[in-house]
Design a protein around this motif. Structure first.
Motif, mmCIF file in Angstrom:
data_model
loop_
_atom_site.group_PDB
_atom_site.id
_atom_site.type_symbol
_atom_site.label_atom_id
_atom_site.label_comp_id
_atom_site.label_asym_id
_atom_site.label_seq_id
_atom_site.Cartn_x
_atom_site.Cartn_y
_atom_site.Cartn_z
ATOM 1 N N ALA A 175 15.620 31.569 -93.015
ATOM 2 C CA ALA A 175 14.661 32.187 -92.096
ATOM 3 C C ALA A 175 13.920 33.291 -92.831
ATOM 4 N N ILE A 176 12.625 33.347 -92.590
ATOM 5 C CA ILE A 176 11.797 34.435 -93.107
ATOM 6 C C ILE A 176 11.008 34.986 -91.930
ATOM 7 N N ALA A 177 11.453 36.135 -91.413
ATOM 8 C CA ALA A 177 10.799 36.812 -90.280
ATOM 9 C C ALA A 177 10.546 35.857 -89.116
ATOM 10 N N ALA A 227 13.479 39.526 -82.699
ATOM 11 C CA ALA A 227 14.160 39.713 -83.984
ATOM 12 C C ALA A 227 13.274 39.200 -85.106
ATOM 13 N N THR A 228 13.500 39.708 -86.287
ATOM 14 C CA THR A 228 12.840 39.189 -87.484
ATOM 15 C C THR A 228 13.903 39.035 -88.564
ATOM 16 N N PRO A 229 14.727 37.998 -88.429
ATOM 17 C CA PRO A 229 15.769 37.797 -89.436
ATOM 18 C C PRO A 229 15.200 37.201 -90.716
ATOM 19 N N ASN A 230 15.722 37.668 -91.820
ATOM 20 C CA ASN A 230 15.459 37.093 -93.129
ATOM 21 C C ASN A 230 16.834 36.772 -93.692
ATOM 22 N N GLY A 231 17.094 35.496 -93.942
ATOM 23 C CA GLY A 231 18.405 35.163 -94.451
ATOM 24 C C GLY A 231 18.671 33.680 -94.426
ATOM 25 N N THR A 232 19.948 33.343 -94.592
ATOM 26 C CA THR A 232 20.340 31.938 -94.689
ATOM 27 C C THR A 232 21.482 31.618 -93.741
ATOM 28 N N ILE A 233 21.590 30.335 -93.430
ATOM 29 C CA ILE A 233 22.717 29.815 -92.664
ATOM 30 C C ILE A 233 23.142 28.495 -93.288
ATOM 31 N N GLU A 234 24.436 28.330 -93.420
ATOM 32 C CA GLU A 234 25.028 27.083 -93.893
ATOM 33 C C GLU A 234 26.097 26.714 -92.869
ATOM 34 N N ALA A 235 26.063 25.503 -92.363
ATOM 35 C CA ALA A 235 27.050 25.105 -91.362
ATOM 36 C C ALA A 235 27.404 23.635 -91.515
ATOM 37 N N THR A 236 28.662 23.326 -91.210
ATOM 38 C CA THR A 236 29.133 21.943 -91.136
ATOM 39 C C THR A 236 30.037 21.855 -89.928
ATOM 40 N N GLY A 237 30.155 20.670 -89.398
ATOM 41 C CA GLY A 237 31.049 20.527 -88.265
ATOM 42 C C GLY A 237 30.875 19.214 -87.556
ATOM 43 N N THR A 238 31.382 19.188 -86.331
ATOM 44 C CA THR A 238 31.270 18.016 -85.461
ATOM 45 C C THR A 238 30.801 18.472 -84.084
ATOM 46 N N LEU A 239 30.201 17.545 -83.346
ATOM 47 C CA LEU A 239 29.676 17.868 -82.021
ATOM 48 C C LEU A 239 30.417 17.162 -80.887
ATOM 49 N N ALA A 240 31.318 16.237 -81.211
ATOM 50 C CA ALA A 240 32.031 15.495 -80.174
ATOM 51 C C ALA A 240 33.488 15.310 -80.598
ATOM 52 N N PRO A 241 34.416 15.285 -79.700
ATOM 53 C CA PRO A 241 34.228 15.371 -78.255
ATOM 54 C C PRO A 241 33.857 16.767 -77.787
ATOM 55 N N SER A 242 34.173 17.808 -78.594
ATOM 56 C CA SER A 242 33.633 19.146 -78.360
ATOM 57 C C SER A 242 33.228 19.693 -79.723
ATOM 58 N N TRP A 243 32.426 20.733 -79.742
ATOM 59 C CA TRP A 243 31.906 21.221 -81.012
ATOM 60 C C TRP A 243 32.982 21.952 -81.813
ATOM 61 N N ASP A 244 32.810 21.899 -83.124
ATOM 62 C CA ASP A 244 33.728 22.493 -84.096
ATOM 63 C C ASP A 244 32.880 22.809 -85.325
ATOM 64 N N VAL A 245 32.629 24.086 -85.580
ATOM 65 C CA VAL A 245 31.661 24.483 -86.606
ATOM 66 C C VAL A 245 32.262 25.509 -87.564
ATOM 67 N N ALA A 246 32.070 25.277 -88.856
ATOM 68 C CA ALA A 246 32.409 26.254 -89.891
ATOM 69 C C ALA A 246 31.115 26.615 -90.595
ATOM 70 N N GLY A 247 30.951 27.889 -90.920
ATOM 71 C CA GLY A 247 29.700 28.241 -91.566
ATOM 72 C C GLY A 247 29.657 29.645 -92.107
#
Length: 170
Positions: free
Chosen positions: A43-45, A57-77
């Motif tokens: 994200a840049i502003a 907000a004006t975020p500048n930065g990064t996001i890295e995520a992996t996971g699953t969405l079913a049967p319920s969500w499970d996210v690491a990042g």
């Protein structure tokens, strides 16, 4: 009528621009089974309030995520906010890592700067066995007023002082 002939979407690039800001990255998602996904974005502003009911907000930065969405969500990042980022009119920066599922967060490691304050979290939250270590050092509590007004609209104008806390929540 559309017929979906694949169960996996390979790395797809995306880019959204609005008001001079940008969110760009790539991701994958499987459309069957546990619906595993990956996401890598910068994200840049990019002001999320233009698209959702959240503070400006004006975020500048990064996001890295992996996971699953079913049967319920499970996210690491991981999330990294560069110096110069803003949330609700307050300077924010820092890094966060964790693994979240509904009702629980584990492997948390957060270090952030909010205005002149520093915040650190380490551990987990949500299960009886979880422990979350925290540190807050706010040498000028008045600098946090714009954020505090979001949760306590009657926050006094002239409140001054410092807060230094550390401990473990269980």
């Amino acid at each position: 009528t559309a017929l979906l002939t694949t169960t996996y979407r390979p790395a797809e690039r995306f880019r959204a621009q609005a008001g001079g800001g940008e969110l760009a990255g790539l991701g994958t998602i499987a459309l069957d089974g546990t619906r595993p996904f990956t996401l890598s974005a910068r994200a840049i502003a990019f002001d999320p309030s233009r698209f959702a009911g959240v503070p400006s907000a004006t975020p500048n930065g990064t996001i890295e995520a992996t996971g699953t969405l079913a049967p319920s969500w499970d996210v690491a990042g991981t999330v990294a906010l560069d110096p110069g980022s803003q949330f609700a009119g307050t300077a924010v920066s820092g890094k966060a890592r964790g693994h979240v599922i509904p009702g629980r967060a584990v492997d948390l490691d957060v270090s952030a700067r909010v205005a002149g304050a520093t915040v650190a979290l380490k551990g987990g939250w949500g299960a009886v066995s979880d422990r979350l270590q925290f540190t807050l050092d706010a040498p000028r509590i008045g600098d946090l007023r714009p954020l505090l007004l979001r949760v306590a609209p009657d926050w006094p104008d002239a409140l001054a002082g410092a807060i230094k806390l550390n401990g473990t929540l269980s």
